[in-house]
Each structure stands twice: as C-alpha cells, then as structure tokens.
Design an enzyme around this catalytic site. Structure first.
Site, PDB file in Angstrom:
ATOM      1  N   ASP A  57       0.810  -0.990   0.066  1.00 34.61           N
ATOM      2  CA  ASP A  57       0.487   0.037  -0.070  1.00 34.61           C
ATOM      3  C   ASP A  57       0.904   1.004   0.005  1.00 34.61           C
ATOM      4  OD1 ASP A  57      -1.883   2.442   0.334  1.00 34.61           O
ATOM      5  OD2 ASP A  57      -3.494   0.821   1.412  1.00 34.61           O
ATOM      6  N   TRP A 105      -8.920   8.552  -1.139  1.00 35.94           N
ATOM      7  CA  TRP A 105      -7.397   9.489  -2.380  1.00 35.94           C
ATOM      8  C   TRP A 105      -7.584  11.095  -2.062  1.00 35.94           C
ATOM      9  CZ3 TRP A 105      -3.594   7.506  -6.417  1.00 35.94           C
ATOM     10  CH2 TRP A 105      -3.085   6.077  -5.439  1.00 35.94           C
ATOM     11  N   HIS A 226      -7.378  -6.831   0.400  1.00 35.31           N
ATOM     12  CA  HIS A 226      -6.127  -5.816   0.232  1.00 35.31           C
ATOM     13  C   HIS A 226      -5.503  -6.437   1.256  1.00 35.31           C
ATOM     14  CE1 HIS A 226      -3.971  -1.452   0.072  1.00 35.31           C
ATOM     15  NE2 HIS A 226      -4.476  -1.489   1.918  1.00 35.31           N
TER      16      HIS A 226
END
Length: 245
Positions: A57, A105, A226
C-alpha cells in the site's frame, strides 16, 4: 510475517515518517523524502549491500520511489496490492470511478477537512476500511486493530497520514511524470502481488506495471482482499521466499 521471514533473512520493518511511533513533522511526506528516510536507516543498520525491498500500500509507493532513486541498493522489489500511482491517476474504470483512484484518495487530499471529520471517531473510520477491504476478515487480529487506533490517535498522526496522500498530487505525480518521460524505470526484478478481491484486481495489474518494470512477474492471491500479509500470510511468505532467494 516478519517473524517467519527473519528465520532466513535479516528483516528491517520500519514505520514510515509520520506513522506508528515515529515523529510527526510538518513536511517531508513526498515519496522521495520518505524513501530517503528508509535509505538512511538501511545504511545505518546494514553493510549497505543490495536489498530485497518489499512494500504494501503506502509503503509500496515509497518502495517504488526508493527503487527509482536508489537502484544501486535494490536487488529485487516486491509491491503488494497497488498499481503505480501514475497509472492510478490515469486509468479510467467505471467500477472504481474517478480514474482508478478510490474515493478516499480525493477525500484525504483536502486540506483540514479529513482531520475535522475523522478525528472524533478514528476507530470507526479505520474499521470501515478493515471491514470492506478484507476477504479473510478473521485474519485481522483485534489487537492489531487496537494498535492502529492508538497510533492514529497520537498527536499529529492523522495530519501526518493525510499529508502522505496530499504529497501524492501534484508533487509525487510531477516527479513520476518526469521520470517516466525521461525513460527511467525499474531496472531490478519486480514482483507484483495483489488480493483477488481487492481494488487493484479491478484493473489489469501486470499491464499497469509493465511500462515501469521490464523484468516483471506477479499474480493475484486467491481468497484475499487488500491486507495480504494478514489474510494470506502463508501464500505471501511462499511468494517472497521464492522471489528473494
């Protein structure tokens, strides 16, 4: 993951600038500066031989910059559950919306607003992502979640984490564009791994990495979201041991 890897390798697993128990300076969250932090630590702790560099990440984005700026020190690079930041801004996909960039984001890029809205309920905000970004939810140790909450509750920690994102555009993006236009790529072997149910899986991950990494290999980790190290540690360990030997 660090424990099993340390049986066969010397492992350095630092918190990045502003994260965990590190200092929370007001600046320096561009990936070049953060990579320079790690480079200085490697010089201090090792004989400075080339390393196998692994990042997940945000750490993978720092690792990508490290491998560009300090290629002489990197023998192999493994990037976990990301596509290059430059590609994330540029690849359109109706499943992810707004290029290939997730909504958070854009939220984190805003000045002051994320701190204002997230600060009163740090646990709730973090758990939103932990719950939605995992396939093997049991892999997330409640004690680790508690540590994340404690870490982001420290003075300056939220600001530091959001500054990491804010540095991504336009500063990191400008640097990534300049390097790409100059033909600067990753000269070392690169391993890209991603969770089969994670956000990067909605793109062609290897196709996204190929313009940046000519010596590329990688694959999706089945039944994984993730958090690869937490959800599928045995699979990740096998891939890293095979790659780094």
């Amino acid at each position: 993951m660090v424990g099993p890897l340390s049986q066969t390798h010397t492992v350095i697993a630092p918190d990045l600038r502003g994260y965990g128990r590190t200092d929370k300076p007001v600046g320096g969250y561009d990936k070049r500066t953060m990579a320079a932090d790690v480079r200085a630590l490697v010089r201090h702790l090792t004989d400075d031989s080339p390393i196998t560099l692994v990042g997940h990440d945000r750490g993978a984005r720092v690792a990508h910059r490290y491998a560009l700026d300090h290629a002489e020190n990197v023998s192999r690079l493994a990037v976990l559950d990301i596509v290059p930041t430059r590609e994330a801004w540029r690849r359109g996909n109706p499943k992810t919306g707004l290029c290939a960039v997730p909504w958070h984001w854009h939220f984190h890029l805003q000045r002051d607003l994320p701190e204002l809205l997230v600060g009163p309920n740090i646990r709730g905000y973090l758990e939103y992502f932990f719950e939605r970004w995992t396939f093997q939810r049991a892999g997330l140790d409640p004690a680790a979640v508690d540590e994340y909450v404690r870490s982001f509750s420290r003075p300056g920690a939220l600001r530091a984490g959001f500054e990491d994102y804010r540095a991504g555009f336009p500063y990191d993006d400008d640097l990534d564009n300049a390097d790409f236009d100059a033909g600067l790529g990753l000269s070392m072997p690169v391993l890209a791994l991603w969770g089969a149910t994670g956000l990067p899986a909605q793109l062609d991950v290897l196709d996204a990495w190929r313009p940046y990494a000519p010596d590329l290999r990688g694959e999706a980790i089945p039944d994984c979201g993730h958090f690869i190290a937490e959800e599928q540690p045995a699979a990740l360990l096998a891939h890293l041991n095979a790659f780094a030997r």
